[in-house]
Design an enzyme around this catalytic site. Structure first.
Site, PDB file in Angstrom:
ATOM      1  N   ASP A  46       0.859  -1.179   0.000  1.00 56.88           N
ATOM      2  CA  ASP A  46       0.000   0.000   0.000  1.00 56.88           C
ATOM      3  C   ASP A  46       0.901   1.237   0.000  1.00 56.88           C
ATOM      4  OD1 ASP A  46      -2.345   1.664   0.440  1.00 56.88           O
ATOM      5  OD2 ASP A  46      -1.718   1.752   2.544  1.00 56.88           O
ATOM      6  N   ASP A  56      -0.260   5.239   0.769  1.00 60.32           N
ATOM      7  CA  ASP A  56      -0.552   6.212   1.828  1.00 60.32           C
ATOM      8  C   ASP A  56      -0.740   5.523   3.170  1.00 60.32           C
ATOM      9  OD1 ASP A  56      -1.098   8.995   0.431  1.00 60.32           O
ATOM     10  OD2 ASP A  56      -2.036   7.479  -0.833  1.00 60.32           O
ATOM     11  N   ASP A 107      -2.262  -0.356   5.842  1.00 60.15           N
ATOM     12  CA  ASP A 107      -2.629   0.225   7.130  1.00 60.15           C
ATOM     13  C   ASP A 107      -4.122   0.380   7.343  1.00 60.15           C
ATOM     14  OD1 ASP A 107      -3.024   3.718   6.802  1.00 60.15           O
ATOM     15  OD2 ASP A 107      -2.690   2.367   5.125  1.00 60.15           O
TER      16      ASP A 107
END
Length: 249
Positions: free
Chosen positions: A21, A23, A196
């Site tokens: 991922d 961001d 996240d």
């Protein structure tokens, strides 16, 4: 809920396929989507890791491919727009058409942002998003507008860190990872996915089904991941350490 997850072992360059991922995982979240800071060390590390993995590194992001390329990621494999488009390092591309009704949603989102201070509109080739990190008091109204538009046009509502996004139904990060794992050079290797947000859970579930594992970044929560790193800084150090000292291919 599991109360503790251990950190992952260094990357196995002979067996792993690495999915990352962007961001909140590789770079810190910013108030504005265009406000993230992408350091030269990170860019160099990602390209070096891709080389060591013989191309088996892919970014998996809600951002579109063109935006990630602009941050220095051109040449890497990327699954963008929450899996609605992907590109392999050899140039192989798969993308879906812009969903019907997205222009209406874009206009409604843009109008909402213009009339609600602190709310930011983000236009995407295959979706549209509202960010309310700077004005969380508008979060409920942002989510309600998204739900109404989703019902009207058959979109999927994707929630994230103080943002809400509309995108095509039937695609997600897990679907993208599954598609990429069918193709060289990823096929036959163990997938490892770092993320996240709740948007990454579909990816965690898919890599588990494919014999790999997910790595949750940030605060512990209910998750399908089996490992965890506490923050963006630890992710960057884990990548750098793997590159300098991980098992050889």
């Amino acid at each position: 809920m599991t109360q503790h997850l251990p950190p992952p072992a260094p990357i196995d360059f002979s067996g792993d396929a690495l999915f990352l991922d962007f961001d909140g995982t590789l770079v810190e979240l910013a108030d504005r989507p265009d406000g993230v800071i992408v350091g030269e060390r990170l860019i160099a590390t990602l390209h070096a890791l891709s080389d060591r993995l013989n191309g088996r590194l892919a970014l998996v992001s809600g951002r579109d491919i063109a935006t990630l390329d602009g941050f220095g990621m051109a040449g890497l494999a990327i699954a963008g727009s929450h899996g609605a488009e992907w590109r392999l390092a050899d140039g192989t591309v798969s993308e879906t058409a812009r969903p019907p009704g997205m222009d209406d949603a874009r206009g409604r989102f843009e109008q909402f942002a213009d009339t609600h201070g602190g709310v930011l509109f983000e236009d995407k080739p295959l979706g549209a998003a509202l960010h309310y990190r700077m004005s969380p008091e508008w979060g409920q109204e942002c989510r309600a507008l998204a739900e109404n538009l989703a019902q009207a046009h058959g979109f999927h509502v994707q929630h994230g860190h103080e943002m809400v996004e509309l995108r095509r139904a039937g695609v997600d990060k897990g679907v993208a990872i599954a598609d990429i794992l069918k193709r060289a050079p990823f096929a036959g290797h163990r997938p490892v996915f770092l993320g996240d947000d709740v948007t990454d859970e579909a990816g965690f579930e898919q890599v588990a089904r494919s014999g790999g594992h997910g790595v949750l970044i940030g605060t512990m929560r209910a998750t399908a991941a089996t490992f965890r790193l506490p923050d963006v800084s630890s992710v960057n150090e884990w990548l750098h350490h793997s590159l300098k000292g991980g098992p050889e291919d």
